[in-house]
Every structure is written in structure tokens, then in C-alpha cells.
Write a protein that holds these residues in place. Structure first.
Motif: not given
Length: 132
Positions: A72-79, A93-97, A120-132
Motif C-alpha cells: 500500500r505504501c511502496p518505498r515508504r513502508s517504514c514511515e 490505502g489506495n495509492n500503492g500497488f 530531498k537527498r542531503g537535505t533535512k526536508k521532508l518528502l512532499e507526500n510520503p504515501y503518494n
């Protein structure tokens, strides 16, 4: 967090179980762990197979990959797991595979996530939408 796909952890597979225990550690030392179990067997059988790895009630049982946090949250499962369990956030629950996705569909889905990560790599910024 760990996701286990259909492996029954039979008692006869002592070497593999010992290796998993060594990597995962003692269950009593892992009070914030979360295990996702994906299996077609009845839930009680699956939980019984994995009871030496599950801290109290810290597991989820699924019969389909598409119902898991990973699906449901590819690449964001831990978050997503942290936000759901520790921050009490309800996740869409509708944004994933989805079943029947083509490789092109999967590429489109994950490409935006990867681009967001790269920005965002190398910055302290958050992802735009971690579950999109």
C-alpha cells in the motif's frame, strides 16, 4: 519492521530459524518491532509458526501482498508503519500497488517517489507526500 512472504518457519528448518533469530534478536528486546506476515494459511497457524519472533501483538496478518503496508505504501513502508502505529495517523490505502499493474504502471508509480527522494537527498526536508 520485517515482512515475511509465505514462509512457514517449520521446526525442521532449524538452521534458517536460528539465522533469523540471530539477525532479529530476542523478542523481549524488540518491543517496538512490527512483523507483517503474508500467508494463505489460517491466521492462528501462521502466528503459531512465528510466535518466537512476535512481541506480544506486534504483527499484522494478510493473505494478499496488496493489503500490506509494503504493497500500500511502496518505498515508504517504514514511515507508514511509524505514522500509523506511533503517530496514530490514518493512511489512505489506495495509492500503492494494484493487482494487474503492468511494469509501466509500476514504473510510473515509483518514479515520482524516487524523484521526490532525490530532491530531498542531503537535505533535512521532508518528502512532499510520503504515501503518494
Amino acid at each position: 519492521m520485517i515482512t515475511i512472504f509465505g514462509y512457514s518457519a517449520p521446526k525442521s528448518d532449524k538452521a534458517a530459524i536460528d539465522m533469523l533469530k540471530k539477525a532479529w534478536g530476542k523478542v523481549e528486546d524488540r518491543n517496538l518491532e512490527e512483523i507483517e506476515l503474508i500467508d494463505l494459511r489460517p491466521e492462528d497457524e501462521v502466528v503459531d509458526s512465528w510466535n518466537e519472533f512476535i512481541h506480544t501483538h506486534h504483527y499484522s496478518y494478510h493473505t494478499s501482498f496488496f493489503d500490506t503496508t509494503l504493497g500500500r505504501c511502496p518505498r515508504r513502508s517504514c514511515e507508514a508503519t511509524f505514522d500509523r502505529l506511533m503517530m496514530n495517523k490514518w493512511l489512505k490505502g489506495n495509492n500503492g500497488f494494484k493487482e494487474g499493474m503492468s511494469f509501466s504502471d509500476i514504473d510510473r508509480l515509483t518514479c515520482d517517489l524516487i524523484i521526490d527522494e532525490d530532491k530531498k537527498r542531503g537535505t533535512k526536508k521532508l518528502l512532499e507526500n510520503p504515501y503518494n
